[in-house]
Enzyme design. Structure first.
Site, mmCIF file in Angstrom:
data_model
loop_
_atom_site.group_PDB
_atom_site.id
_atom_site.type_symbol
_atom_site.label_atom_id
_atom_site.label_comp_id
_atom_site.label_asym_id
_atom_site.label_seq_id
_atom_site.Cartn_x
_atom_site.Cartn_y
_atom_site.Cartn_z
ATOM 1 N N ASP A 128 0.811 -1.219 0.000
ATOM 2 C CA ASP A 128 0.000 0.000 0.000
ATOM 3 C C ASP A 128 0.844 1.268 0.000
ATOM 4 O O ASP A 128 0.599 2.195 0.768
ATOM 5 C CB ASP A 128 -0.948 -0.013 1.210
ATOM 6 C CG ASP A 128 -2.046 1.044 1.106
ATOM 7 O OD1 ASP A 128 -2.346 1.472 -0.028
ATOM 8 O OD2 ASP A 128 -2.593 1.438 2.149
ATOM 9 N N ASP A 271 -1.289 -9.639 -5.602
ATOM 10 C CA ASP A 271 -2.607 -9.060 -5.351
ATOM 11 C C ASP A 271 -3.407 -9.230 -6.634
ATOM 12 O O ASP A 271 -3.313 -8.423 -7.550
ATOM 13 C CB ASP A 271 -2.474 -7.588 -4.969
ATOM 14 C CG ASP A 271 -3.830 -6.925 -4.729
ATOM 15 O OD1 ASP A 271 -4.859 -7.629 -4.818
ATOM 16 O OD2 ASP A 271 -3.860 -5.707 -4.466
#
Length: 362
Positions: A128, A271
């Protein structure tokens, strides 16, 4: 992984030294507290044609040729498209045009019996970096956790140039390969110093509006051929067509590698942003690590806003976005989640995603 005692001791000494150096990162361990279907039956045949064409980036004539063979079942038609060798070229064209082939390997084929006592650990984590809040502190926490878990192989997503120093410092323990450093965000593969790297490739998805790529590292561990494929597929529900096409392309690449390199160890993950209904039939012999480890609900959700409050605007959602697939002679796996510790100084987690960590063995 196995190597000489001197190399192992040297790497362990470096790891301990780095752990001492970043001791300023205080991490408070918290107790662990304990989604849509294709609307097949309610859609007309015309709607199914349109939906299939959008998802697969093909046309309605092509869609009809598949749908009519499966009694107009949209889910089955998508499974056929993404799982059949016959449509590999069409899938590839939808993502990026003609793709490069992986060279076949002449490495010796090892069996599970040959690899008794041998283990390889793989961690994947969306860190992130796009969230600038407490970024340096969070990256220090990421590096701290990586050093404590000490995986042999690490896939990272959403890496950014800003405050990258804690990740770069891991180069004393790992060889680090970035997909497209300098871009808004990118991926990275980190491998143990005992991993012999032969080739690094980055494939840019031409159907992506989000700078997404497939990063491939080819090498070996003690004579065992290994392929590592790290990716970050298109995000959000409205970009399902691009994501499904990208996932199909990646699985075709995995299938191609396996066919050309019998006995190789292949890891594909990252991801993936997948919803369960978007997972098409994967190649024979390729397993989902979480499923193979027993599908424990305690380790299912990797993006869980019930337990992780970094993204407060999404409270109430939980998804298994981060996944790891593998193929090869290591046929058993243990699966855990990491990074579920809140950082004391900023009262947030290292990332809005948990890291997935899998140990493979024979």
């Amino acid at each position: 992984m196995s190597n000489s005692d001197d190399e192992i001791q040297e790497i362990e000494a470096k790891r301990q030294k780095m752990s001492q150096e970043d001791s300023e990162v205080e991490i408070e361990i918290l107790d662990e507290p304990e989604q849509g279907k294709l609307k097949n039956s309610s859609m007309s045949d015309e709607q199914k044609l349109h939906e299939f064409a959008i998802i697969t980036a093909t046309d309605e004539a092509f869609a009809q040729s598949i749908l009519q063979d499966v009694d107009w079942d949209l889910k089955k038609a998508l499974d056929v498209f993404y799982g059949s060798e016959a449509f590999a070229e069409a899938r590839s064209a939808a993502v990026m045009g003609a793709s490069s082939s992986m060279a076949s390997s002449g490495a010796a084929v090892m069996t599970a019996e040959d690899l008794k006592g041998f283990e390889v650990s793989v961690m994947s984590w969306n860190i992130d970096g796009l969230d600038g809040r407490s970024l340096l502190t969070r990256m220090k926490a990421v590096a701290h956790i990586v050093k404590n878990v000490n995986p042999d192989i690490l896939f990272l997503q959403e890496v950014v140039d800003r405050d990258l120093a804690p990740i770069d410092k891991l180069q004393s323990l790992y060889k680090i390969y970035y997909s497209n450093k300098g871009c808004q965000y990118y991926t990275a593969i980190l491998v143990s110093k005992m991993f012999d790297v032969e080739k690094h490739d980055v494939i840019h998805f031409q159907n992506s509006g989000m700078y997404r790529t497939l990063q491939i590292l080819e090498g070996s561990i003690g004579g065992l051929k290994v392929f590592l494929l790290n990716t970050h597929l298109e995000s959000t529900r409205e970009h399902r067509p691009q994501r499904c096409a990208q996932f199909g392309f990646c699985m075709d690449k995995v299938r191609e590698i396996i066919a050309q390199n019998p006995g190789a160890l292949v890891f594909f993950g990252g991801d993936l942003n997948l919803r369960d209904e978007e997972v098409s039939r994967v190649p024979d012999g390729v397993k989902d690590a979480w499923e193979a480890a027993g599908s424990d609900n305690k380790t299912k959700f990797t993006w869980d806003t019930f337990k992780n409050d970094n993204k407060q605007g999404f409270h109430g959602a939980k998804m298994r976005f981060d996944r790891l697939y593998w193929s090869g002679p290591l046929d058993k796996v243990k699966f855990t989640l990491e990074g579920r510790q809140r950082i004391r100084s900023c009262l947030c987690f290292p990332s809005d995603h948990w890291a997935i960590n899998a140990t493979f063995f024979a």
